[in-house]
Design an enzyme around this catalytic site. Structure first.
Site, PDB file in Angstrom:
ATOM      1  N   LYS A  15       0.822  -1.210   0.000  1.00  0.00           N
ATOM      2  CA  LYS A  15       0.000   0.000   0.000  1.00  0.00           C
ATOM      3  C   LYS A  15       0.861   1.268   0.000  1.00  0.00           C
ATOM      4  CE  LYS A  15      -2.227  -0.943   3.836  1.00  0.00           C
ATOM      5  NZ  LYS A  15      -1.801  -2.315   4.211  1.00  0.00           N
ATOM      6  N   ARG A  90      -9.930   0.230   8.510  1.00  0.00           N
ATOM      7  CA  ARG A  90      -9.376  -1.084   8.800  1.00  0.00           C
ATOM      8  C   ARG A  90     -10.344  -1.933   9.611  1.00  0.00           C
ATOM      9  NH1 ARG A  90      -3.678   0.275   8.463  1.00  0.00           N
ATOM     10  NH2 ARG A  90      -2.350  -1.538   8.666  1.00  0.00           N
ATOM     11  N   ARG A 129      11.666  -5.401   5.122  1.00  0.00           N
ATOM     12  CA  ARG A 129      11.345  -3.996   4.852  1.00  0.00           C
ATOM     13  C   ARG A 129      12.235  -3.044   5.641  1.00  0.00           C
ATOM     14  NH1 ARG A 129       5.321  -1.859   4.984  1.00  0.00           N
ATOM     15  NH2 ARG A 129       5.209  -2.662   7.098  1.00  0.00           N
ATOM     16  N   ARG A 162      11.068  -0.679  11.037  1.00  0.00           N
ATOM     17  CA  ARG A 162       9.984  -0.305  11.946  1.00  0.00           C
ATOM     18  C   ARG A 162       9.909  -1.274  13.113  1.00  0.00           C
ATOM     19  NH1 ARG A 162       4.800   0.465   8.127  1.00  0.00           N
ATOM     20  NH2 ARG A 162       3.921  -0.749   9.828  1.00  0.00           N
ATOM     21  N   ARG A 173      -0.571  -8.598  13.693  1.00  0.00           N
ATOM     22  CA  ARG A 173      -1.116  -7.729  12.634  1.00  0.00           C
ATOM     23  C   ARG A 173      -1.882  -8.536  11.590  1.00  0.00           C
ATOM     24  NH1 ARG A 173       4.267  -5.080  11.037  1.00  0.00           N
ATOM     25  NH2 ARG A 173       3.201  -3.949   9.384  1.00  0.00           N
TER      26      ARG A 173
HETATM   27  P1  ADP Z   1       0.956  -1.847   7.575  1.00  0.00           P
HETATM   28  O1  ADP Z   1      -0.065  -1.742   6.492  1.00  0.00           O
HETATM   29  O2  ADP Z   1       2.273  -2.311   7.099  1.00  0.00           O
HETATM   30  O3  ADP Z   1       0.491  -2.605   8.784  1.00  0.00           O
HETATM   31  P2  ADP Z   1       0.522   0.954   8.424  1.00  0.00           P
HETATM   32  O4  ADP Z   1       1.588   1.964   8.351  1.00  0.00           O
HETATM   33  O5  ADP Z   1      -0.675   1.139   7.563  1.00  0.00           O
HETATM   34  O6  ADP Z   1       1.294  -0.403   8.107  1.00  0.00           O
HETATM   35  O7  ADP Z   1       0.001   0.810   9.931  1.00  0.00           O
HETATM   36  C1  ADP Z   1       0.874   0.585  10.998  1.00  0.00           C
HETATM   37  C2  ADP Z   1       0.114   0.376  12.284  1.00  0.00           C
HETATM   38  O8  ADP Z   1      -0.612   1.575  12.618  1.00  0.00           O
HETATM   39  C3  ADP Z   1      -0.959  -0.714  12.238  1.00  0.00           C
HETATM   40  O9  ADP Z   1      -0.426  -1.992  12.496  1.00  0.00           O
HETATM   41  C4  ADP Z   1      -1.898  -0.237  13.351  1.00  0.00           C
HETATM   42  O10 ADP Z   1      -1.385  -0.562  14.631  1.00  0.00           O
HETATM   43  C5  ADP Z   1      -1.866   1.268  13.211  1.00  0.00           C
HETATM   44  N1  ADP Z   1      -2.947   1.716  12.305  1.00  0.00           N
HETATM   45  C6  ADP Z   1      -2.807   2.239  11.063  1.00  0.00           C
HETATM   46  N2  ADP Z   1      -3.996   2.507  10.501  1.00  0.00           N
HETATM   47  C7  ADP Z   1      -4.942   2.148  11.413  1.00  0.00           C
HETATM   48  C8  ADP Z   1      -6.362   2.150  11.440  1.00  0.00           C
HETATM   49  N3  ADP Z   1      -7.081   2.579  10.384  1.00  0.00           N
HETATM   50  N4  ADP Z   1      -6.982   1.692  12.560  1.00  0.00           N
HETATM   51  C9  ADP Z   1      -6.288   1.260  13.619  1.00  0.00           C
HETATM   52  N5  ADP Z   1      -4.950   1.202  13.656  1.00  0.00           N
HETATM   53  C10 ADP Z   1      -4.268   1.647  12.574  1.00  0.00           C
END
Ligand code: ADP
Ligand code: ZN
Length: 216
Positions: A15, A90, A129, A162, A173
């Site tokens: 993404k 999400r 990553r 990260r 996750r």
């Molecule tokens: P990835 O898609 O690799 O998991 P992101 O950068 O999109 O990485 O998200 C990292 C973390 O941030 C997620 O694992 C979650 O803990 C938090 N997060 C991001 N977006 C949301 C969301 N819409 N709702 C709840 N937690 C979120």
């Protein structure tokens, strides 16, 4: 041109990488909840400290917090030109809240791009990553190497891993993805907004496919 877009998919589907490519080509506001949380964490704000306690363990940040953040961002004037939601919604409550917000601000979602990827590849991508500490650009130790080891091609910033990109957090996750996020596929299919893309193909191929879809 389709312009109010959700980018959806499991962690590691690409993404963030795709969002960066799309934003070079299209003038859209990028709304990445993950990036917003990481920025708040770096600045050690109240939001950042709260988010960190969930993110580092692989858990989702609570809906109320996340929804309020996105609502504020979406309500700003600049999203009139179009926006790319990356990592939001999400959960089902987030999707329902978004539907209401979109009506309130008269910026309806026009498409949900769903990136499909198998679990083995997700694990490979995430464990290798690396991310630029300064601009957030994503790299991979085998398949997306920077020109100079450990240094971002775009801005010269240092690359890091990260702290939620470890095996333990990743397991959590992926579980959250299956339990909380996957139901959104049906949700958006029911609303005729879902478009599936196979994210196992080469990145430039995937980008071209998405691009030609957006131009329709
Ligand atoms: P990835 O898609 O690799 O998991 P992101 O950068 O999109 O990485 O998200 C990292 C973390 O941030 C997620 O694992 C979650 O803990 C938090 N997060 C991001 N977006 C949301 C969301 N819409 N709702 C709840 N937690 C979120
Ligand atoms: Zn950088």
């Amino acid at each position: 041109m389709i312009k109010n877009i959700i980018l959806m998919g499991p962690p590691g589907a690409g993404k963030g990488t795709l969002a960066k490519m799309l934003l070079k080509e299209y003038d859209l506001v990028h709304i990445s909840t993950g990036d917003m949380f990481r920025e708040a964490m770096k600045a050690k704000t109240e939001l950042g400290i709260l988010a960190d306690s969930y993110i580092s363990k692989g858990h989702l940040v609570p809906d109320e917090v996340t929804i309020a953040l996105v609502k504020e961002r979406l309500s700003r004037e600049d999203t009139l030109k179009g926006f790319l939601l990356d990592g939001f919604p999400r959960t089902l409550p987030q999707a329902e809240a978004l539907e209401k917000i979109a009506i309130e601000i008269s910026r309806p979602i026009e498409a949900v791009i769903n990136l499909e990827c198998d679990q083995k590849e997700l694990i490979r991508r995430i464990s290798g990553r690396r991310v630029c500490k300064v601009c957030g650009a994503p790299y991979h130790i085998d398949t997306l190497k920077p020109k100079v080891d450990g240094i971002c091609d775009t801005c010269g910033g240092p690359l890091y891993q990260r702290n939620d990109d470890n095996e333990e957090s990743l397991k959590v996750r992926l579980q959250h993805y299956v339990v909380d996020t996957k139901p959104l596929i049906d949700y958006y299919e029911d609303r005729n907004l879902l478009v599936n893309f196979n994210s196992l193909v080469a990145l430039d191929v995937l980008f071209d496919e998405i691009s030609s879809f957006l131009k329709k």
